[in-house]
Enzyme design. Structure first.
Site, mmCIF file in Angstrom:
data_model
loop_
_atom_site.group_PDB
_atom_site.id
_atom_site.type_symbol
_atom_site.label_atom_id
_atom_site.label_comp_id
_atom_site.label_asym_id
_atom_site.label_seq_id
_atom_site.Cartn_x
_atom_site.Cartn_y
_atom_site.Cartn_z
ATOM 1 N N SER A 1 0.870 -1.186 0.000
ATOM 2 C CA SER A 1 0.000 0.000 0.000
ATOM 3 C C SER A 1 0.900 1.225 0.000
ATOM 4 O O SER A 1 1.692 1.431 0.923
ATOM 5 C CB SER A 1 -0.947 -0.020 1.202
ATOM 6 N N GLY B 1 -4.987 1.366 5.494
ATOM 7 C CA GLY B 1 -4.329 0.083 5.265
ATOM 8 C C GLY B 1 -5.179 -1.076 5.766
ATOM 9 O O GLY B 1 -5.243 -2.133 5.127
ATOM 10 N N ASP B 2 -5.843 -0.903 6.891
ATOM 11 C CA ASP B 2 -6.709 -1.959 7.424
ATOM 12 C C ASP B 2 -7.897 -2.199 6.489
ATOM 13 O O ASP B 2 -8.329 -3.335 6.288
ATOM 14 C CB ASP B 2 -7.217 -1.585 8.825
ATOM 15 N N GLY C 1 0.164 4.598 -0.216
ATOM 16 C CA GLY C 1 -0.457 5.891 0.040
ATOM 17 C C GLY C 1 -1.211 6.382 -1.180
ATOM 18 O O GLY C 1 -2.014 5.649 -1.763
#
Lengths: 324, 324
Positions: A232, A263-264, A234
């Site tokens: 990931s 992110g989760d 951003g």
């Protein structure tokens, strides 16, 4: 059922202050509290998408009691997993193992003037060998009923640093796809046990591989043992290198807002697509749209349902399936 | 029994971090938790001095439950009230009134590099009219058994700003000496009800009177209604203007350390001397020595017993009794 493991659950507290200045006294204008820890956040998103989820890991003390009480109510109103779809929210089952120490708090201090967040994270309770053994027993009981398992976040004191490697191996032995989302030495050791997916961010990926070049680092992380790596990045979206091909997935334009929990949400999207047997590009679209809808939501770590539905149709996935 | 009133009790949390930087994420290396709110701090010091104390005010939610559980155990080992004396610790009785809102937390973040403390104070629970009425009933029940009463700290939302004025009048009607230690409008209104003692710090005194000159401001505060004013002036010690005379009390040399709780210890010293029927200079010596022993203690808000005993003999009290 999707199983999420959060060994270091947290009671997440958010404070709003006019302006944070070291050495000053601040009146907190607003206090919010919610159950946290990466795997708990992933579970909340999955339940909102209509998946049945079981949450395990540790909880203890008065903070653990509050966390469990807040897990109990029904999750937020469901949102369509696909455009046009409609689901009822999934069940969120609490299978946390009680411990004698207190679940940690995290305090996020939001500066109303700048919008910046300053984070204070307690270390987490000391886990005894007996408590760790109790968790391993619970995990083995839960695995056979799981379509997929996510191992998320940091390790509390007392848990062996190789813990995730053992949990990855147990999942693979049980034939359950396993996603690992952690950092540092716990990630390094966990990767070597050959998890199906890891989802590092740019910093975690660089720490693991020594390379700051995302594509090279992602390929290197696969060589270290991960079957698929979804980084990931951003605002640059997701970069996936998998046995089936490699892809990038990102919303059409950068999304502004609070990246807490993005992110989760990406992890939840990957798991949701996995258990729905979607091909990789569709899994990545789901993950990227959920991640962007989380950045765009007003409350940290929540995701904006209508934004998700809208973004899902607009995420661009580029790349190619492997020739194999 | 000495009664202390803490309408806005708190669960005081102290975090140690390497270095506090706005917008960064911090690992908290050490977490401490204790019951707080000014009147609770005063009660803890009084009990350690051997006085029986009853604590009232409000407590609610999980934070209130933790606070009450931590009040329950025996207080710290007793210290001599006077040099050469020896007492058993006093009883600390919990007469807090339950409320549906949650007791606030305060978070003190100690920067290990600079030693500075950054304070984050939650606002406190909303008090309903029924809860306020329940408190007033409890207060009236407790007053007849009290040798003295201390009204301490801020008012939580929902409590009328004139609350302390009413509580001062009730104490005076019951013939119980009453000390008021608060700030702002609550102090302004409370003073007008003619409390026996107020204990403002320099800032509170200036806010009340508009004067930054301590002696003038202290005299002005008396004209506003307080029978005696004891101003706590940090390193300059205590300045007292009373019907019996006026005095200054300070340790022989400035004391270095953490001033958190020093004012509360001064209040405890004043009350202790009052119920022991000491003359003003001896009350002030007790208050100044306790205050300095609190600054010198390693843990914020605790006081150093041996330092207190030693300082008590060395505090210099200067001034004169009134000719009357």
């Amino acid at each position: 059922m999707i199983l999420t493991v959060t060994l270091n659950t947290a009671l997440d507290i958010t404070y709003r202050v006019r302006s944070l200045r070291p050495h000053a006294t601040h009146r907190v204008s607003e206090v919010a509290e919610r159950p946290g820890g990466k795997g708990v956040n992933v579970a909340r998103v999955l339940a909102a998408l209509g998946h049945d989820v079981t949450v395990t890991g540790f909880a203890g003390g008065h903070t653990g009691a509050v966390l469990r009480a807040m897990l109990a109510p029904a999750p937020a109103a469901p949102v369509a997993r696909e455009r046009g779809g409609a689901d009822t929210p999934g069940a969120l089952v609490d299978a946390l193992v009680p411990v004698s120490g207190a679940t940690r708090r995290t305090v996020a201090v939001v500066d109303e003037r700048t919008g910046d967040t300053t984070q204070l994270n307690e270390p987490g309770p000391q886990i005894s060998p007996a408590e760790w053994a109790a968790f391993l027993g619970r995990y083995q009981e839960l695995l056979p009923g799981a379509e997929a398992v996510a191992l998320c976040g940091s390790l509390p004191p007392g848990v062996p640093v190789g813990a995730y490697a053992g949990l990855v191996r147990a999942a693979r032995s049980a034939g359950v796809p396993v996603l690992l989302d952690t950092s540092g030495e716990a990630l390094r050791r966990g990767v070597a046990a050959r998890p199906d997916i890891i989802k590092p961010n740019a910093g975690e990926l660089a720490e693991l591989t020594g390379s700051h070049e995302p594509l090279r680092a992602t390929q290197d992380a696969r060589r270290r043992g991960a079957h698929a790596v979804v980084a990931s990045l951003g605002a640059d979206g997701l970069l996936a290198v998998t046995p089936e091909g490699h892809w990038r997935a990102a919303p059409p334009a950068p999304v502004h807002g609070n990246p807490t929990g993005a992110g989760d949400s990406a992890v939840a999207g990957l798991l949701s697509g996995l258990v729905d047997h979607l091909p990789w590009p569709d899994r990545l679209a789901r993950a990227a749209a959920l991640s962007a809808a989380t950045v765009r939501a007003p409350a940290a770590g929540e995701f904006d349902g209508p934004a998700y539905t809208e973004l899902l149709g607009r995420v661009r996935v580029t790349g190619a399936a492997s020739a194999a």
